[in-house]
Structure formats: structure tokens, C-alpha cells
Design a protein around this motif. Sequence first.
Motif, PDB file in Angstrom:
ATOM      1  N   PHE A 262    -110.884  39.671  -9.811  1.00  0.00           N
ATOM      2  CA  PHE A 262    -110.344  41.543 -10.618  1.00  0.00           C
ATOM      3  C   PHE A 262    -111.251  42.075 -11.579  1.00  0.00           C
ATOM      4  O   PHE A 262    -111.276  42.754 -11.259  1.00  0.00           O
ATOM      5  CB  PHE A 262    -108.778  40.781 -11.368  1.00  0.00           C
ATOM      6  N   THR A 263    -111.875  40.778 -12.272  1.00  0.00           N
ATOM      7  CA  THR A 263    -112.338  42.188 -13.010  1.00  0.00           C
ATOM      8  C   THR A 263    -113.631  43.070 -12.733  1.00  0.00           C
ATOM      9  O   THR A 263    -114.246  44.064 -12.830  1.00  0.00           O
ATOM     10  CB  THR A 263    -113.471  41.360 -14.095  1.00  0.00           C
TER      11      THR A 263
ATOM     12  N   GLY B  90    -113.489  44.532  -9.658  1.00  0.00           N
ATOM     13  CA  GLY B  90    -112.531  45.697  -9.213  1.00  0.00           C
ATOM     14  C   GLY B  90    -112.572  46.729  -9.773  1.00  0.00           C
ATOM     15  O   GLY B  90    -112.409  47.899  -9.839  1.00  0.00           O
TER      16      GLY B  90
ATOM     17  N   THR C  29    -106.016  43.320  -0.846  1.00  0.00           N
ATOM     18  CA  THR C  29    -107.672  44.434  -1.557  1.00  0.00           C
ATOM     19  C   THR C  29    -109.402  44.160  -1.280  1.00  0.00           C
ATOM     20  O   THR C  29    -109.566  44.945  -0.978  1.00  0.00           O
ATOM     21  CB  THR C  29    -107.386  43.879  -2.871  1.00  0.00           C
TER      22      THR C  29
ATOM     23  N   ARG D 258    -106.069  52.622  -5.733  1.00  0.00           N
ATOM     24  CA  ARG D 258    -105.642  52.231  -7.266  1.00  0.00           C
ATOM     25  C   ARG D 258    -106.612  51.851  -7.871  1.00  0.00           C
ATOM     26  O   ARG D 258    -106.289  50.781  -9.401  1.00  0.00           O
ATOM     27  CB  ARG D 258    -105.454  50.537  -5.244  1.00  0.00           C
TER      28      ARG D 258
ATOM     29  N   LYS E  49    -103.972  50.604 -16.702  1.00  0.00           N
ATOM     30  CA  LYS E  49    -103.481  49.472 -17.017  1.00  0.00           C
ATOM     31  C   LYS E  49    -103.891  48.159 -16.944  1.00  0.00           C
ATOM     32  O   LYS E  49    -103.330  47.921 -17.968  1.00  0.00           O
ATOM     33  CB  LYS E  49    -102.835  48.573 -15.073  1.00  0.00           C
ATOM     34  N   ARG E  50    -105.189  48.257 -17.286  1.00  0.00           N
ATOM     35  CA  ARG E  50    -106.163  46.854 -18.420  1.00  0.00           C
ATOM     36  C   ARG E  50    -105.929  47.929 -19.250  1.00  0.00           C
ATOM     37  O   ARG E  50    -105.743  47.056 -20.262  1.00  0.00           O
ATOM     38  CB  ARG E  50    -107.446  47.679 -17.400  1.00  0.00           C
TER      39      ARG E  50
ATOM     40  N   MET F 146    -105.704  51.250 -11.628  1.00  0.00           N
ATOM     41  CA  MET F 146    -105.758  49.352 -12.036  1.00  0.00           C
ATOM     42  C   MET F 146    -106.553  49.819 -13.167  1.00  0.00           C
ATOM     43  O   MET F 146    -106.354  48.344 -14.291  1.00  0.00           O
ATOM     44  CB  MET F 146    -107.280  48.832 -11.096  1.00  0.00           C
TER      45      MET F 146
ATOM     46  N   LEU G  26    -106.756  38.740  -7.711  1.00  0.00           N
ATOM     47  CA  LEU G  26    -107.899  40.035  -7.575  1.00  0.00           C
ATOM     48  C   LEU G  26    -106.749  41.627  -7.619  1.00  0.00           C
ATOM     49  O   LEU G  26    -106.760  42.514  -7.752  1.00  0.00           O
ATOM     50  CB  LEU G  26    -107.467  39.609  -5.395  1.00  0.00           C
ATOM     51  N   GLU G  27    -105.616  40.974  -8.307  1.00  0.00           N
ATOM     52  CA  GLU G  27    -104.167  41.933  -8.521  1.00  0.00           C
ATOM     53  C   GLU G  27    -104.640  41.824 -10.617  1.00  0.00           C
ATOM     54  O   GLU G  27    -103.532  42.997 -10.512  1.00  0.00           O
ATOM     55  CB  GLU G  27    -103.430  41.995  -7.702  1.00  0.00           C
ATOM     56  N   GLU G  28    -104.526  40.952 -10.074  1.00  0.00           N
ATOM     57  CA  GLU G  28    -104.699  40.596 -12.377  1.00  0.00           C
ATOM     58  C   GLU G  28    -105.422  39.899 -13.112  1.00  0.00           C
ATOM     59  O   GLU G  28    -106.221  39.263 -12.003  1.00  0.00           O
ATOM     60  CB  GLU G  28    -102.844  39.934 -12.108  1.00  0.00           C
TER      61      GLU G  28
END
Lengths: 248, 248, 248, 248, 248, 248
Positions: A92-93, A95, A139, B149, B156-157, B153, A59-61
Motif C-alpha cells: 500500500f505505502t 502506491g 490495483t 485512484r 485519504k492517507r 489514496m 494494496l488498498e489500506e
Amino acid sequence: MVGRVRTGIPGMDEVLHGGIPERNVVLLSGGPGTGKTIFSQQFLWGGIQNGEPGIYVALEEHPLQVRGNMAGFGWDVRKYEEEGLFAMVDAFTAGVGKSREYERYIVHDLTDIKEFIDVLRTAIKDIGAKRVVIDSVTTLYINKPAMARSVVMQLKRVLAGLGVTGILVSQISAGERGFGGPGVEHGVDGIIRLDLDEIDGKLKRSLIVWKMRGTSHSMRRHPFEITDRGIVVYPDRVLMRKTVVELD
Amino acid sequence: MVGRVRTGIPGMDEVLHGGIPERNVVLLSGGPGTGKTIFSQQFLWGGIQNGEPGIYVALEEHPLQVRGNMAGFGWDVRKYEEEGLFAMVDAFTAGVGKSREYERYIVHDLTDIKEFIDVLRTAIKDIGAKRVVIDSVTTLYINKPAMARSVVMQLKRVLAGLGVTGILVSQISAGERGFGGPGVEHGVDGIIRLDLDEIDGKLKRSLIVWKMRGTSHSMRRHPFEITDRGIVVYPDRVLMRKTVVELD
Amino acid sequence: MVGRVRTGIPGMDEVLHGGIPERNVVLLSGGPGTGKTIFSQQFLWGGIQNGEPGIYVALEEHPLQVRGNMAGFGWDVRKYEEEGLFAMVDAFTAGVGKSREYERYIVHDLTDIKEFIDVLRTAIKDIGAKRVVIDSVTTLYINKPAMARSVVMQLKRVLAGLGVTGILVSQISAGERGFGGPGVEHGVDGIIRLDLDEIDGKLKRSLIVWKMRGTSHSMRRHPFEITDRGIVVYPDRVLMRKTVVELD
Amino acid sequence: MVGRVRTGIPGMDEVLHGGIPERNVVLLSGGPGTGKTIFSQQFLWGGIQNGEPGIYVALEEHPLQVRGNMAGFGWDVRKYEEEGLFAMVDAFTAGVGKSREYERYIVHDLTDIKEFIDVLRTAIKDIGAKRVVIDSVTTLYINKPAMARSVVMQLKRVLAGLGVTGILVSQISAGERGFGGPGVEHGVDGIIRLDLDEIDGKLKRSLIVWKMRGTSHSMRRHPFEITDRGIVVYPDRVLMRKTVVELD
Amino acid sequence: MVGRVRTGIPGMDEVLHGGIPERNVVLLSGGPGTGKTIFSQQFLWGGIQNGEPGIYVALEEHPLQVRGNMAGFGWDVRKYEEEGLFAMVDAFTAGVGKSREYERYIVHDLTDIKEFIDVLRTAIKDIGAKRVVIDSVTTLYINKPAMARSVVMQLKRVLAGLGVTGILVSQISAGERGFGGPGVEHGVDGIIRLDLDEIDGKLKRSLIVWKMRGTSHSMRRHPFEITDRGIVVYPDRVLMRKTVVELD
Amino acid sequence: MVGRVRTGIPGMDEVLHGGIPERNVVLLSGGPGTGKTIFSQQFLWGGIQNGEPGIYVALEEHPLQVRGNMAGFGWDVRKYEEEGLFAMVDAFTAGVGKSREYERYIVHDLTDIKEFIDVLRTAIKDIGAKRVVIDSVTTLYINKPAMARSVVMQLKRVLAGLGVTGILVSQISAGERGFGGPGVEHGVDGIIRLDLDEIDGKLKRSLIVWKMRGTSHSMRRHPFEITDRGIVVYPDRVLMRKTVVELD
């Protein structure tokens, strides 16, 4: 006598008097930089080495970065993904906006806990997973704290029902006490807390097992290190955090 | 082995055991007056001197004043803007009312994170940027903390996806603990904290690297100074902050 | 090398290593009774004595009372108002109900920051002001904290754009830490904090320069006194506040 | 040189270096049981003995009980009401339901600050009041804190405009710091704080003058007692409150 | 000289220098388990033994259980109810759903303070009550704190108007400071605080009279015990609570 | 003299001077991992061994897991369920989505306190229960704190009305003070607090009886252990928790 899941983290199984009891759902709680993600990935790698299939819910990376980070510690999971000993769930994606769907298991809508659980259940059944890491569970309810207990309860029920031992990574703020809120910390079978404290100008790492259903465990705070091969816990040493009074 | 980005700040690369790992997105967190802006501008100047193009996204100061402030430390970026080694993104005038558009890269609506990212992506591609500073990221979610968040996120991406090493300046209140909120501090690859403390009637500067993915780093709090040539960090010295109990 | 504005407050320019850098917008922050208003009026009087026109924007007191209070310290501005070296902006009566309009510069609606800025800009241009005091800026956003950053940013832009050096008086609660909130304290060029502390049953005054763009400055906490001729700062003395643990 | 209003409270005028400067509006701030009401009534009685008419605005007690309480200290105001040296404004019965209207000055609706001010202004003009006590001003904004600053500002303007010296009683919680909130404590000309502290199992009374426009004053914390003739302050003694760390 | 109401609690009247002044409305404040209910019931029993009729308004327990609890201490009120020396007002069953109406005085709707006061007034007049206990007043505004001041003010007015001496039991959280909120603690004539503190692993009981209109009183903290005959206060002993710093 | 319910927990009845008084409803309050569930299950098992039927209302775990957990301590309740000495109320599956209804007593809608009480009352009557555990009561009002007092009051009334001695498990956060909120902690007949504290790097368990209507009890904090046969309390030992000042 309930069976044990060996964490594979040097020193940690001694702290746990043999490992995590099977089917326990454990909250792994800590502030930023405390090593939660490394701990949980090492736990899955330990399972793979033991022939126990595992799933990492990202969920974070981005899943690609997760694989790269793990490889950096010598834990190259790609081969095991092909062999059905490891699977990645891409939550993750969802989010951060849609992207090309490279991954096999994808959660499209994080606000829909039912879809999340369906994808997770499918992945578990597909590879016969014995270990699951959800990094992070925080998350899933970051903007709806009143849902925290319900989300954790549902996850716990699914994981336990499928015979899986689970780690729920709980993100807390630096310096925050507790483990992620009352609805979360009472609902789980175990709590492991990772800490990073500044003591006399130096950062010190330590962990403590706050509770663990189905086993006795060390009642002490143990120092640990993050090496280039992962975490090493010192079960024979105790860290006494100094009393610190800080600016509020 | 991941490559390193040399900060160019005297002493800082020793603290980081060689520099910031490439593609890391680092939170640079501190209260008012701690030197966050100087640190981040010096980081870009270090890149320019090394032939690595950099971008400064201005949210707190008018681009003209940013250039002036940098020149005051001997970092005159105008020549490098012409050479394509430096670019400024003006996300400041959008926040304080429209003005004549002198700048090449302008964000018109700070509430539209998509536009922000589009402008940033264009600028990165135009000059082939290797370093990006967003000063500050806090302003992007100052009145909508639940978005923090998600904003971090997405940034960062984009940055990681374009092969850029990034510094996100995080503004916190004087005396506040943490690094900018749980959604922010868990999402980044590294956290550097700058502090300004009153100890026995004197102000003392120090920094600590709280986390940095992909490298070991000093686990100590180091004093630093702000000189008329920028920041100088003392990697061989440790600052032990006294225990202070303050009015709440 | 940027020019300096001499405060005219005995001892203060030594603390500032020569005065406030021109065009800086400085937050003057303190609790009740700390001397913020006296400091800022003395700053304007220092300008008048130096031939630099100044403007006092009154939000807390009726302009008539402001003039009287200043005269009580020997700073009789009426003559200088006629000579165009001083001007008063009445933003007080707007807040407490309409009254007869004696003043030349009047803000009628405090909720309309545009009008506020228009009146201020007119006054600055009329007398060619070099110094501006807004006492207090806190009142402009007291019931809408989410607007604080925007208000301060707009003021800063106007003042800097017109070549003015400004003091924004920031009211904080007794015993409150910080300088007036994150949106405010990061946006300004400098922060001067005035304190009044009870130490062993006695009240002690001190100030500290927390940041000041464009100059080095004393990094120490200096005692000061309020005399019947205004503030006197002791640049050679340091006040060490005792560690105090108080009822919360 | 501004004139002084003698409080008539033994020892208090020495603390104030001669009394309260004329036309000052002073916040008298303290927790429950600290003696605020007695202090303010004694201040009015001191005025009567000096030939200065005074008004007590009752918001916390029925006017009949106020007269009785004052008489208990030997301050029988009824004769002086007839002589026009004292007046009572009943703003109490409005808050607890309508009752028969015995009083000459009655505020019917506490939510209507205009009516409150009209009644107060009439009373002041009728007897040519030189002193006014509002006990307590807190009740005027207890359920609408955003109005606090505006209420205090309007009262201050009316009182100062009519040449009156005023005491605004500010109720704070036991152990609360500050004087009644930022909007209130910055708006007044002076702040006197009354304290009641438990020290080693004994209750101790003390007061401190935190600010007082137009005069120097003692910068120390003075013990005082409540006797059956009212308050006695000890200007030659200092109370040093022990550092106390309490359960939160 | 105002008359006194003897509490009948051994040692308490010495602490109060003779008892509670007649018609005072006293806040009896304390955390769970501190003995508030026992204190207030013993106060009523003391009245009965003295020929002074009393009323207990039950909000926390069923009237039947109240009678049973009192009898457990040897205070059997049933005989006195028949003789008209004691009455119970049932304001409990209204809060937990309707039940058969055994009681003579019943409040049906706790949200209707007017009905509450009507029932109370009737009961007071019926038996000519001299003492009233409302246990607890907190329940009357537990979910509407903005009403607290108004409720207490109305109760005080009714009780004082009918010549009754009253105890309002105020429930506060364990470890909470203050006495029940600013609206409450400033409105009453007296405050008695009961405490239960853990000191070195042992629970200690103590009380302190924080204020009491119309009388001097002990300014010390006195230990007390709860025996099987009720409370015994030690007026000659002082409890000094240790300074305790606790987890927040 | 009220009868006593023996807890059956070694050492606990000595702490309680004979056991819990009959019909008392006791709050069993503690943070995560303190042993609340084990304590309450052991209490029921103690009843079964004594011939006193008991009911466990499961809100945190699936009934199947509850039985398994109890069996792990040697408390196999299945036989006693058939004999009518034990019953389980399933209020867990309602909270996490519907499942097949294996259980005899099921609460379908946790938002409907009336249904909850109806099911509970039926179960109590069916087996003539003398002991009831609700684990946890916190879940009944976790997202509606304003309902807490009302829920506890209704439960207490039903339990006491049916002659049952009850334990309400109250979940509080790690490090939180108090016992579950003012509405809850004042409403119950007794409070037992379980604690888990880190002292010098070691976790220590202790309990303290904060209040218990109808009996005297130990006023000390007693250490206890969780063994593989359940809890053992040490009534002859006292734990003095060190004063700890922690990061906020």
C-alpha cells in the motif's frame, strides 16, 4: 480427490459443497461496498483458527488500518503474526508515497511485478502459508489493462506452485457486468461474485459462485449479511434479482 | 467502539445509525443539482455548532461566493473563521487564473497534488480541524482519470493520518451510474449517493448510503428536501424509484 | 434576499418562482430544434423592455441574421443598439472565415479565450449590461472537450464579477442525456433543459428547471409552445414523458 | 413575411405549411434506403417546373448515373441543363480517382473545402440558382468529424449569402439516432428526417420535420411512399412507431 | 425499363419483383452463419445456368475449398471454368501467406486496391462476366475502416462501368445492427440483409431487402431455409421477429 | 459425402447430426465458467478412445495441470502420450516466463505466430493427429485485435491442409454477445456457443450450434450439465432463455 480449504464463513462452505479446492486461485469480484475485503479477511481468519497460516497482501489500506478493521470484527491478527500464523505484505505505502517502514514484508514498486512476486514468495515460504489474499489484484493493472492477463497468470502460477489457495480481490464498478475483464476472468480457477443491489428502495446483498474448478457447487444466488462478526451466507435461500431497467 | 461525527443534518444521523465514524473519508457522489455542496457545507456547520473546527476546500466557487452561499442558508462562517473554528482553502482561483490573494490558504497549482496536500495539511494543523470537505475532488483529476485512484489514496492517507473525518465531493454526470470511477469508489471508507430523478414529470430528491466502514446504516433509499435552512432527510420514508427505460 | 431577473417569457417566471436570481449563470441546454436560441433572445428582449441592457454573443449565426430572426418575432433590436440598451458580439465570422467588419464588437480568434473574454468584458462595460447570452458556449470547446470546464469557469467568473446575469446556451445531440458534460453542468448556477420529444407520432415541447441557485423553483416538467411572438410556458401543466424504449 | 420555396413533392408543402422558407439551409437526414436522394432530386425538379434554376452537387454517384436515375422517375434534366435551369457539379469522380472530365463543374479535391465552395459559387452565379442540393454533405467530412461544424457553417453562409435555398443530405447509419452529429444538426435552419422502420416484419416509410426556421410546420410523423413518379407524402396521416426494444 | 438479373434462388426473384436490376451493386449483409456465401454462390450458379458468365472473388476461403463447397450443393463449377462461364479470383492466399500459384487470377497484395481492381477487371473482360461476387468486401478494409467508403465506391464504379451486376458480401458481427458502416451502406445500389435469430430457443433464418435501386421489391421480412441444394426463400411468408431485450 | 468426427460427448453428436464434419475448424465460444476447456478435452479423449490421435495446445494452464484436470474427469492421457495417441503443446510457459522445459513441444514466443504454427505442424505430423484443440486462440491476439482474423485464417489453413479437425476455444466476457469478433467468427467452419445464464437466481448451462459447414444440425438451444465424468448434452430438450433486461 482434491482436498478442501474451509472458508470459515458461516454458510459459505455449504455453498461450495465443502470449501475451496486446495491450490485453487479464486477471483472474488464485486463492486464498491459489496464486502470483498471482509470476505477475504474472514477467509484468512478461518485459516488461522484451523492452524493454516495465511497472508494478506494490502494494496488498498495501510497495514495498520487493516489490522484495526479486522480487530473490529473480532479478528485480532497481531498475536498470530508473532506466532507465524499470519503475515501482512505492505503493498500500500508503495502506491501513496514512501513512509517509515514498519512492516516486515514491503513491496516498494508496484510497477515491478517481479519484486511483488519475490516479496510474496518470501512471505509464503517464511510462514509456510496455505492461504493468500491479494486485496486487490485490480490495483496491480489499473492503469495498464493489457497487462491484466499476464499479472494474473504469473500470480496463479506462483501460488499454485507453492501449494497455496488464493483469493484475488477484483474491484469492478458499481453496476458493471463481468468479473474484471476477459484476461482475468478466464485465467482463474474459480469466480465468486458479491453483489449489492438496490431493489425497491432497499439494498440487498447476495453472492453467486460462477465457477469453481475441482468441485460441484451451488448454482444459485444466495443472500448474505454483514454482521459485526463478519459475513453470514444463507445457503438455503435464493435471491431472485428483479428485472430492472435503469437509466443508462 | 469507534467514535461518531454527527453530521448535524436533520435525519441524516439516524440514517447513519449515529453519524459518520471518526476518521472515515466519505465520497459524497451525485449529479448536477443534487445538493452535494449544500450537504457538505451543512456538515461543516454542524461541526462548528459542536465545537469541531472544519475546513472547506473550494475548487468550484470563489471563496467569497462560498461564504455568501452558506450565509444564505443561515450559516455565516466569517465569525468562526476569526475564532479559528473554520477555514477556507482557496483552490478555485488557481483553476481560473491568478487573482489578488485575499485568502489565507491558497493552492496555486492544481496540477501539483503535493502543494495541494501541503496547504491542506497546514490548514488542518493550524485550526486543529476535525472535519474537512473537498468540493470537489473530481476537479483534481478531471483531465487525468488515470490519476484518480492515486489522488484519492493520498488524500485519504493525509486526512486519516491527521485524525480528520472527510467528505470528498464527487461530481458525476446526470444519469451516470457508479460513484466516480472504480479507482475512486473502492478507495474510500464510505459512499453516500445523492440523486435527483424525474418521475412522472416531477423531480424527486433521495439519498442512499452505499457503504460506510465501521458502522451499520440504513440500507434504504431516503427522500430528502432542500429548504432555506438546508437539507432535511426523512429517515422513516423510503423512495422506490420507478423502473424507467429511457432513450439511450 | 437576492434580487430577481424577470425573464419576460410568459409563464417562465412563475416556473422560476420569480425569475432568475441576479448574477446567476444559467446553462440553457437542449437538442436541435428545442428553442434554445429563441428562449435566450426573448430573455434579452425582456430585459430591454425592462430597461436592463443586454448582450447577445453570436457564435452560430451571422449578426445580421440574428437581428432578422429576432425581428421576425417582433423583437427589433436595432433601435436599442443605438440607444445602448443592446449590443451584439460577433463571434460568428471568426469561425467561418474573415469578412468585412460591420460589427462593433468582434472576436477574431475563437481559439483564444482571453480575447473572447476581453471583447465580452468591454461590451458589458460599454453599455452597462445586466444580461448576457452566449449562443452557444458549446462552440467554444467543441473540438477540445477537456477545456470545457475551464472555459465555463472563466466565463462565469467574468459575468458574476461584473454583476451580470448570464445564459450559456449548451447544444447537445438529439436524444442525448445530461446537459453538456460533467465539467460544464456542475460549474453553473442553474440548469434549464428544453426538450423536443416524439410521442406517439407527435412532437411535444417541454422544459424543466434542473437546478437554480438562490431560489426554489418548480420541480415539474412544463409544456411550452413556440408562437410567432416567441415562447409561452405553461406553469400550471405538467408533461409526463412516456417511457420509451428506442432502438439504440 | 419570408417567401416560400415549394418542394413540389406531393403532400410535403402541406407538412411544411407552405414550403421551405426562402434561403433556409435544410438538413435532410436519414439512413440507407430511406429516399434522401429521391427527395432532394424531386425538390430540384419541382424548382425547374416552377422556373427556379437548381444545382445538384453529386458526391455519391457519377453525374451520368444521377441523370439516368432522375430520368427513371420522369425527371429528364438534360434539356434544362442546356436551358440553364439545371446544373450538375461533379464532386464524385474526385473521390474515386480521376476520369475524363465530361462535366462543366468539377471539384478536383474533396479535401479542399475552398475549391468546393468556389466551384459551387460559380455554378450558382452562372445559372442564377435558387435551389441547391448537396448529396451528401456527410462525405465532405466522413473521415474528419471535427471539421463537420465548420464545413456546414461555411456552406450555409455561402448558400444564404447568394440567396439560395439548400438541402444538405446527411447520411446516418441504419438505426442511428440524431441527424448527423451535434456540430451539424445545430448549425442548419431546418431538419427533415426520413425513416425506414421494420415493424412486425414490414418496412414502413415515414418522415418528420424536426425543425424549420421561419415557419410553423406539422409536428407529426407522416407516412410516405416512393412511387415510380417519386415521393408522395401523406399529410393527413400519422405514423406511430411502435416501441421497439432491439438487440443492441 | 432496366433489365433484370434472375438470382436463380427459389423465391428470391419474387421478393425482388423480377430479379436484381442490371448493373446494380448489391450489399449482401449478415452475421456469421447467416448464409451469405451460399446465397452469393447460388447467384453465380444461377447465372451459369442462364448462360451468364460469373466471377467469384475468394477472400475468405482457399479457391479449392470454395469449389468443393459449391460442389457440395451440386454446383460443380470446374466444367464451366474451362468453358469460360465461370472464373475464380484468388484473393485468399495473399492474406494468409504466399503459396503455390495454382489459380489463373491472383491478387498478391490486399493492401493494394489498385492491383485488386486490375485483376478483377482483367477477369471480367476475359470471360465477359455479367455477374461478380466479392466474398467478402469487408476483408478489404477490416483494419482500415476509414477506407471503406472509398473501396466500395471504386468497386462499384468498375463493376457498373463494365456492365456487371455485383454482390458485395458484407460481414457484420452477430447481433450488430446496420449493414457494414455508413460509408458502405449508402454507397451501394441495393442492400439485402440475411439474419439468423434465436427465438424461444430455436434458430430462425430470414432476409429482408432494405433497398434496391431501379425496382420495387417486397417490403417484408421473409423466412428462408438452407437445404442441401442451396437456399429456398418463402416469398409468401413473413417472419415477425419478437421484441427481444438482451443483456447488453 | 464428407466424413464425420464423433465428439464422444454424450448427446453432442445427435445435436450435430452425426458429429463434426472432417477438417472443419470450429470456434468453441463462451464466457468464463461455461465449460469450454472441458468440452474440448472431452473431444480429444473421445478421439483417443476411437483411435484418432489428438493434440492439446495449452495456452491457459501449465501442461502438468492440464493433465491433472483431465485425469480428474477420468481422462488420463499420459499412457496415450507414450503410445503416440496424444500430445501436448506447451504454449503456456512462454506467456508467464521461462521455466524448465519438461515438454516435448514448446512454443517459446507467443508473439511469433510462425513459430507457433511450426511447432503445431511438427506435433501434428509426429503423431498423425486427426484432432487439435487450441485453448485458447483468444490469447494469441488478446493485445492485438487487428491480428485476430489473420491468426485464425493461418491456423485454419494449416489444420485443414493437414487433414485435421480443429477446435479453437474463444474466450469472451461474461454477458458479451457475438463469438469473439467479426474477423474470427466469419473465418471458421463452425461455431458452437456455450452459455451460463442466471435465470431467477439459478445458473443454467446451455449450448447452441450457430453454424457448421457441411452438415445440417440442431437449430435449437440445448441444456447440458457438467458431471464428474464430463459434459452431458440433452439433445431432446430445449432451453428458452427468458428475456432479461439488465443494468447496463
